[in-house]
Design a protein around this motif. Structure first.
Motif, PDB file in Angstrom:
ATOM      1  N   SER A 162      67.703-102.516 -18.612  1.00 47.70           N
ATOM      2  CA  SER A 162      69.106-102.586 -18.563  1.00 47.70           C
ATOM      3  C   SER A 162      69.686-101.384 -17.922  1.00 47.70           C
ATOM      4  O   SER A 162      68.948-100.554 -17.813  1.00 47.70           O
ATOM      5  CB  SER A 162      70.029-103.029 -19.723  1.00 47.70           C
ATOM      6  OG  SER A 162      69.692-102.123 -20.734  1.00 47.70           O
ATOM      7  N   ASP A 163      70.952-101.281 -17.662  1.00 51.10           N
ATOM      8  CA  ASP A 163      71.423 -99.907 -17.159  1.00 51.10           C
ATOM      9  C   ASP A 163      71.543 -98.877 -18.203  1.00 51.10           C
ATOM     10  O   ASP A 163      71.504 -97.627 -17.690  1.00 51.10           O
ATOM     11  CB  ASP A 163      73.090-100.229 -16.894  1.00 51.10           C
ATOM     12  CG  ASP A 163      73.315-101.145 -15.747  1.00 51.10           C
ATOM     13  OD1 ASP A 163      72.420-101.235 -15.019  1.00 51.10           O
ATOM     14  OD2 ASP A 163      74.378-101.765 -15.519  1.00 51.10           O
ATOM     15  N   ASP A 164      71.412 -99.091 -19.433  1.00 52.65           N
ATOM     16  CA  ASP A 164      71.434 -98.047 -20.500  1.00 52.65           C
ATOM     17  C   ASP A 164      69.879 -97.944 -21.040  1.00 52.65           C
ATOM     18  O   ASP A 164      69.732 -97.295 -22.228  1.00 52.65           O
ATOM     19  CB  ASP A 164      72.337 -98.255 -21.460  1.00 52.65           C
ATOM     20  CG  ASP A 164      72.083 -99.719 -22.407  1.00 52.65           C
ATOM     21  OD1 ASP A 164      71.238-100.473 -21.905  1.00 52.65           O
ATOM     22  OD2 ASP A 164      72.900-100.020 -23.265  1.00 52.65           O
ATOM     23  N   THR A 165      69.005 -98.394 -20.226  1.00 54.10           N
ATOM     24  CA  THR A 165      67.661 -98.046 -20.895  1.00 54.10           C
ATOM     25  C   THR A 165      67.332 -96.752 -20.642  1.00 54.10           C
ATOM     26  O   THR A 165      67.685 -96.095 -19.457  1.00 54.10           O
ATOM     27  CB  THR A 165      66.630 -99.155 -19.946  1.00 54.10           C
ATOM     28  OG1 THR A 165      67.100-100.471 -20.027  1.00 54.10           O
ATOM     29  CG2 THR A 165      65.193 -98.495 -20.449  1.00 54.10           C
ATOM     30  N   PRO A 166      66.740 -96.046 -21.613  1.00 54.13           N
ATOM     31  CA  PRO A 166      66.316 -94.592 -21.693  1.00 54.13           C
ATOM     32  C   PRO A 166      65.139 -94.290 -20.662  1.00 54.13           C
ATOM     33  O   PRO A 166      64.575 -95.324 -20.263  1.00 54.13           O
ATOM     34  CB  PRO A 166      65.922 -94.340 -22.900  1.00 54.13           C
ATOM     35  CG  PRO A 166      65.316 -95.410 -23.494  1.00 54.13           C
ATOM     36  CD  PRO A 166      66.365 -96.527 -23.173  1.00 54.13           C
TER      37      PRO A 166
END
Length: 233
Positions: free
Chosen positions: A138-142
């Protein structure tokens, strides 16, 4: 004795998320206090610091891959399995799960993006990874790991991810005060043999930089390993 020294001497139950059942499992590894975690050293390391294009994978190699789910289906044969087809523009790879839940099956809808890690093997559909560690992107995957991933001696019911998280807590306490652990080697001796300080050795052995040699670390030939061996002598 300062607060951090007391923290390292404290029982493992003082760490976040450690209950009675986990204390008993850690005891089987001879880990009773926080400092014991710092000296519970890895057996080997995995390189999860880079994404490997699927088209360059070879059987027998461990790698991190990312791709888009093309399709997924339950395959019935000698063993029922969930087969997920993944592509990244360079090639196609299958992820195969012999143990899965309906909720897990729903995650692999076409178009979903997945990051997975495991060993590629030759299988019925070409290269396959059995039961990879994975996460939905997702957009906030590290980003990928910034250090080599340690693999520790463990015991039944204690997974690597849980053990790593506990050791990271112990390292954070050590980072807060590097002098919390006594360094028994005199500075003159460390300089003579070019050996790093104790807190630096532990940090390197638990979280080696990406350019560290995994074989050298695992064989005990790395300067950090030699430093600990000399102290034991």
């Amino acid at each position: 004795m300062n607060a951090d020294t007391k923290a390292l001497d404290a029982p493992v139950s003082s760490l976040k998320g450690v209950g009675e059942a986990l204390v008993l499992k850690l005891a089987r590894l001879r880990v009773a206090c926080v400092a014991d975690l710092l000296f519970h050293l890895p057996l080997r390391y995995q390189d999860r610091t880079r994404i490997t294009p699927i088209g360059t994978l070879r059987a027998g190699h461990e790698a991190v891959v990312e791709g888009e789910v093309m399709a997924s289906e339950v395959v019935r044969g000698r063993r029922r399995s969930l087969l997920v087809r993944l592509r990244d523009g360079s090639g196609i790879l299958s992820l195969r799960f012999f143990h899965f839940s309906p909720a897990q099956q729903q995650q692999f809808r076409p178009g979903a993006r997945i990051r997975g890690f495991g060993e590629a093997r030759a299988g019925a559909t070409g290269l396959e990874i059995y039961h990879p560690e994975y996460r939905l992107l997702s957009d906030d995957t590290p980003p990928v790991e910034d250090h080599l991933t340690p693999i520790y001696p463990t015991t039944e019911g204690l997974h690597q991810t849980r053990l790593r998280a506990l050791i990271e807590q112990a390292l954070a306490l050590l980072d807060a005060d590097p002098e919390a652990l006594p360094d028994w080697l005199p500075e003159s001796l460390r300089q003579r043999f070019g050996l790093p300080e104790l807190h630096h050795c532990l940090k390197v052995l638990h979280q080696p930089p990406p350019d560290a040699d995994p074989d050298q670390l695992a064989s005990g030939l790395h300067p950090a390993s030699r430093r600990l061996a000399l102290e034991e002598l």
